[in-house]
Design an enzyme around this catalytic site. Sequence first.
Site, short mmCIF file in Angstrom:
data_model
loop_
_atom_site.label_atom_id
_atom_site.label_comp_id
_atom_site.label_asym_id
_atom_site.label_seq_id
_atom_site.Cartn_x
_atom_site.Cartn_y
_atom_site.Cartn_z
N TYR A 43 0.83 -1.21 0.00
CA TYR A 43 0.00 0.00 0.00
C TYR A 43 0.87 1.27 0.00
CZ TYR A 43 -3.85 -3.07 1.61
OH TYR A 43 -4.78 -4.06 1.75
N HIS A 112 0.12 -11.78 2.02
CA HIS A 112 -0.92 -11.03 1.34
C HIS A 112 -1.73 -11.83 0.32
CE1 HIS A 112 -1.85 -6.54 0.37
NE2 HIS A 112 -2.93 -7.28 0.23
#
Length: 298
Positions: A43, A112
């Site tokens: 991110y 992830h």
Amino acid sequence: MTIHNKIPPKGLGTYMMSPEEASEMTYEAIKIGYRHIDTAEVYRNEKGVASGIKKAISDGLIERSELFITTKVFPGNEMWGQEQKKYDDVIEAYEKSLARLELDYIDLYLIHSAHANNTRKEQWKALLDLKRDKKIHYAGVANWNIKHIQELIDLNLPTPDTNQIELHPWAQQPELVQFLKSHDIHIIAYSSLVPLSTWRSKEGENSLKTKELEEEVKSENSIFKQLATKYSVTESQVLLQWALQQNYAVLPKTIKIPRLKENFDFSFSIQDSDMDKIKLVNKGGGITWEWGDPLLVD
């Protein structure tokens, strides 16, 4: 304490936030009452989250021990020209995330996705060692399907504390949900607000949401509009309560303070008969990612 009792049910997601937005929203969320903040190395806003946390602590709003911070290591995806991370790469990624977050430990650390088909197991062993060494409190995964977790079970490895997956009334994943619950793996739902007409409605915010689905949510016959009227709440609150009522943690993302409050400050129950109606709108697979559902990774 098990993660079921520890993880706050309502959290803030920070995907697609700039570092500046992440800083402001983290601070404002904590001020409202949020205690779970979710970020990830990809991110690129962990420093922003850190800034918001530091300000909240400095202003006396919170102590570190009251917060639950999640971040994630991206495993590497060869289809995107990335090498699959090995054990040492995961440890290094953790140390870098810890430094960016300016923390002494991370509450929940996730792999992830399951894209590293050749190194998934050693990546998982790295997380187990981080947990053993008390560098993280809980170890989990995101976007893993039954096959991926069964690989760990077949090796007699501990199962993840959590699996963070796309979950909302259009993507209910009943088989995966049942599997996770049967193995005591806590479920964290992301993209809870996909069925809103405002979800990723700006140019460049792509997904697999079709024009037919967009028209469905705009219709006055939308079940979410009907239930919002029935319970005197907003459509987003209906979608979040649907998840909370099934003991999923949720991570709605917004960069608007009024919406932050709306996504947190509600308390009502959806009747069983209405929960049954929502079951009927399941469309199947994920919608969030334009390049495909990560649960379908081999």
